[in-house]
Design a protein around this motif. Structure first.
Motif, PDB file in Angstrom:
ATOM      1  N   ASP A 125     -17.486  18.137  32.759  1.00 47.82           N
ATOM      2  CA  ASP A 125     -16.200  17.557  33.174  1.00 47.82           C
ATOM      3  C   ASP A 125     -15.614  18.313  34.366  1.00 47.82           C
ATOM      4  OD1 ASP A 125     -16.366  15.583  31.241  1.00 47.82           O
ATOM      5  OD2 ASP A 125     -15.102  16.648  29.798  1.00 47.82           O
ATOM      6  N   ASP A 126     -15.644  19.636  34.304  1.00 45.72           N
ATOM      7  CA  ASP A 126     -15.134  20.434  35.420  1.00 45.72           C
ATOM      8  C   ASP A 126     -16.038  20.299  36.648  1.00 45.72           C
ATOM      9  OD1 ASP A 126     -12.889  21.304  34.038  1.00 45.72           O
ATOM     10  OD2 ASP A 126     -13.903  23.085  33.258  1.00 45.72           O
ATOM     11  N   PHE A 127     -17.357  20.191  36.410  1.00 45.81           N
ATOM     12  CA  PHE A 127     -18.272  19.979  37.531  1.00 45.81           C
ATOM     13  C   PHE A 127     -17.940  18.670  38.252  1.00 45.81           C
ATOM     14  CE2 PHE A 127     -21.859  17.617  39.162  1.00 45.81           C
ATOM     15  CZ  PHE A 127     -22.301  18.470  40.164  1.00 45.81           C
ATOM     16  N   LEU A 128     -17.740  17.587  37.490  1.00 44.59           N
ATOM     17  CA  LEU A 128     -17.446  16.284  38.090  1.00 44.59           C
ATOM     18  C   LEU A 128     -16.166  16.342  38.921  1.00 44.59           C
ATOM     19  CD1 LEU A 128     -18.330  13.346  38.407  1.00 44.59           C
ATOM     20  CD2 LEU A 128     -17.022  12.815  36.335  1.00 44.59           C
ATOM     21  N   LYS A 129     -15.162  17.047  38.443  1.00 43.38           N
ATOM     22  CA  LYS A 129     -13.920  17.204  39.212  1.00 43.38           C
ATOM     23  C   LYS A 129     -14.201  17.936  40.533  1.00 43.38           C
ATOM     24  CE  LYS A 129     -11.027  17.270  35.091  1.00 43.38           C
ATOM     25  NZ  LYS A 129     -10.229  18.112  34.179  1.00 43.38           N
ATOM     26  N   ALA A 130     -14.989  19.015  40.464  1.00 45.64           N
ATOM     27  CA  ALA A 130     -15.331  19.768  41.683  1.00 45.64           C
ATOM     28  C   ALA A 130     -16.145  18.901  42.635  1.00 45.64           C
ATOM     29  CB  ALA A 130     -16.104  21.036  41.313  1.00 45.64           C
ATOM     30  N   TYR A 131     -17.076  18.129  42.092  1.00 50.33           N
ATOM     31  CA  TYR A 131     -17.923  17.249  42.902  1.00 50.33           C
ATOM     32  C   TYR A 131     -17.067  16.209  43.622  1.00 50.33           C
ATOM     33  CZ  TYR A 131     -21.920  14.274  44.096  1.00 50.33           C
ATOM     34  OH  TYR A 131     -22.865  13.546  44.766  1.00 50.33           O
ATOM     35  N   ALA A 132     -16.117  15.615  42.911  1.00 50.69           N
ATOM     36  CA  ALA A 132     -15.276  14.560  43.484  1.00 50.69           C
ATOM     37  C   ALA A 132     -14.191  15.127  44.403  1.00 50.69           C
ATOM     38  CB  ALA A 132     -14.634  13.742  42.367  1.00 50.69           C
ATOM     39  N   ARG A 133     -13.943  16.409  44.327  1.00 52.25           N
ATOM     40  CA  ARG A 133     -12.881  17.031  45.121  1.00 52.25           C
ATOM     41  C   ARG A 133     -13.366  17.486  46.501  1.00 52.25           C
ATOM     42  NH1 ARG A 133     -10.766  21.090  41.625  1.00 52.25           N
ATOM     43  NH2 ARG A 133      -9.188  19.617  40.981  1.00 52.25           N
ATOM     44  N   ASP A 134     -14.634  17.894  46.612  1.00 52.00           N
ATOM     45  CA  ASP A 134     -15.079  18.591  47.808  1.00 52.00           C
ATOM     46  C   ASP A 134     -16.337  17.972  48.431  1.00 52.00           C
ATOM     47  OD1 ASP A 134     -15.348  20.705  49.712  1.00 52.00           O
ATOM     48  OD2 ASP A 134     -16.737  21.730  48.368  1.00 52.00           O
ATOM     49  N   PRO A 135     -16.272  17.536  49.692  1.00 50.24           N
ATOM     50  CA  PRO A 135     -17.442  16.933  50.343  1.00 50.24           C
ATOM     51  C   PRO A 135     -18.647  17.884  50.423  1.00 50.24           C
ATOM     52  CG  PRO A 135     -15.462  16.528  51.632  1.00 50.24           C
ATOM     53  CD  PRO A 135     -15.083  17.478  50.534  1.00 50.24           C
ATOM     54  N   GLN A 136     -18.423  19.167  50.593  1.00 51.16           N
ATOM     55  CA  GLN A 136     -19.537  20.113  50.651  1.00 51.16           C
ATOM     56  C   GLN A 136     -20.228  20.232  49.299  1.00 51.16           C
ATOM     57  OE1 GLN A 136     -17.541  23.549  52.285  1.00 51.16           O
ATOM     58  NE2 GLN A 136     -18.244  23.044  54.346  1.00 51.16           N
ATOM     59  N   THR A 137     -19.457  20.176  48.225  1.00 45.41           N
ATOM     60  CA  THR A 137     -20.046  20.199  46.885  1.00 45.41           C
ATOM     61  C   THR A 137     -20.858  18.926  46.670  1.00 45.41           C
ATOM     62  OG1 THR A 137     -18.224  21.558  46.057  1.00 45.41           O
ATOM     63  CG2 THR A 137     -19.529  20.380  44.413  1.00 45.41           C
ATOM     64  N   LYS A 138     -20.342  17.798  47.123  1.00 48.91           N
ATOM     65  CA  LYS A 138     -21.097  16.539  47.020  1.00 48.91           C
ATOM     66  C   LYS A 138     -22.430  16.661  47.746  1.00 48.91           C
ATOM     67  CE  LYS A 138     -17.215  13.420  46.928  1.00 48.91           C
ATOM     68  NZ  LYS A 138     -16.460  12.475  47.730  1.00 48.91           N
ATOM     69  N   ALA A 139     -22.402  17.165  48.958  1.00 48.48           N
ATOM     70  CA  ALA A 139     -23.636  17.286  49.735  1.00 48.48           C
ATOM     71  C   ALA A 139     -24.615  18.239  49.058  1.00 48.48           C
ATOM     72  CB  ALA A 139     -23.315  17.763  51.148  1.00 48.48           C
ATOM     73  N   ARG A 140     -24.124  19.341  48.537  1.00 50.33           N
ATOM     74  CA  ARG A 140     -24.986  20.358  47.924  1.00 50.33           C
ATOM     75  C   ARG A 140     -25.602  19.866  46.611  1.00 50.33           C
ATOM     76  NH1 ARG A 140     -28.150  22.915  45.794  1.00 50.33           N
ATOM     77  NH2 ARG A 140     -28.163  25.078  45.159  1.00 50.33           N
ATOM     78  N   TYR A 141     -24.851  19.084  45.839  1.00 54.69           N
ATOM     79  CA  TYR A 141     -25.295  18.678  44.512  1.00 54.69           C
ATOM     80  C   TYR A 141     -25.640  17.188  44.420  1.00 54.69           C
ATOM     81  CZ  TYR A 141     -24.086  23.374  43.324  1.00 54.69           C
ATOM     82  OH  TYR A 141     -24.055  24.744  43.297  1.00 54.69           O
ATOM     83  N   THR A 142     -26.217  16.662  45.483  1.00 51.44           N
ATOM     84  CA  THR A 142     -26.802  15.322  45.485  1.00 51.44           C
ATOM     85  C   THR A 142     -28.284  15.523  45.726  1.00 51.44           C
ATOM     86  OG1 THR A 142     -24.788  14.299  46.338  1.00 51.44           O
ATOM     87  CG2 THR A 142     -26.833  13.078  46.661  1.00 51.44           C
TER      88      THR A 142
END
Length: 191
Positions: A74-91
């Motif tokens: 749940d906390d990971f999903l919030k971080a993923y949806a909050r930050d474009p760099q996190t999205k890029a890193r974890y796709t």
């Protein structure tokens, strides 16, 4: 090097382990000398001559994968949806996307593999009051949307939201290398 054989092999291995070659050997001055030769030492009280600087420490190993931004999904999903760099890193490098395509008067599902760097289908942003839908122009809807998260086997998670009467999307995250990665857009959105 003319050292006794029982010393040559261990010293050669020790030098190799620290990255030095035999030409870097501290026993270089003994090469060609008699087996009983002793290295010269400065007289007592003498200031030793400046020696070559010690070899630089070996470069650190390449950095391990960045730490997962959260321990729970749940906390990971919030971080993923909050930050474009996190999205890029974890796709993942390739995202499996299911679409609907028009075929004459009918529609059919089509599955395609999209390079992760080109995948733009994750359209949720997380703010303090919850998840928000982001439209194709980048505008964030001010009203939060309910997001459904279901645990799946192998520590994967299925995420879905519905927006309005017929819009919405779904995503599948899989666990790899100690964190979750967006792997699929498994349900077609409305054409």
């Amino acid at each position: 090097m003319n050292l006794p054989r029982f010393l040559t092999i261990p010293l050669t291995l020790a030098l190799a382990a620290c990255g030095a070659s035999q030409s870097d050997s501290p026993f270089k001055e003994l090469e060609g000398a008699s087996p009983n030769a002793v290295a010269a030492t400065p007289p007592v009280g003498a200031t030793p001559a400046a020696s070559a600087p010690a070899a630089a420490a070996p470069a650190p190993a390449p950095a391990a994968a960045a730490a997962c931004p959260a321990q729970g999904f749940d906390d990971f999903l919030k971080a993923y949806a909050r930050d474009p760099q996190t999205k890029a890193r974890y796709t993942l490098p390739t995202v499996k996307v299911v679409d609907l395509v028009d075929v004459g008067e009918d529609t059919q599902q089509r599955t395609e593999q999209v390079p992760g760097k080109d995948y733009t289908g994750f359209n949720l942003a997380y703010r303090d009051d919850g998840f928000h839908v982001v439209d194709s122009a980048g505008a964030v809807d001010p009203k939060p949307v309910a997001v459904e998260v279901k645990a799946e086997p192998a520590d994967a998670y299925f995420v879905r939201y519905q927006y309005g009467m017929s819009e919405g999307n779904s995503y599948r995250f899989v666990r790899q290398d100690g964190c979750w990665f967006l792997a699929e857009d498994p349900e077609p959105s409305a054409p």
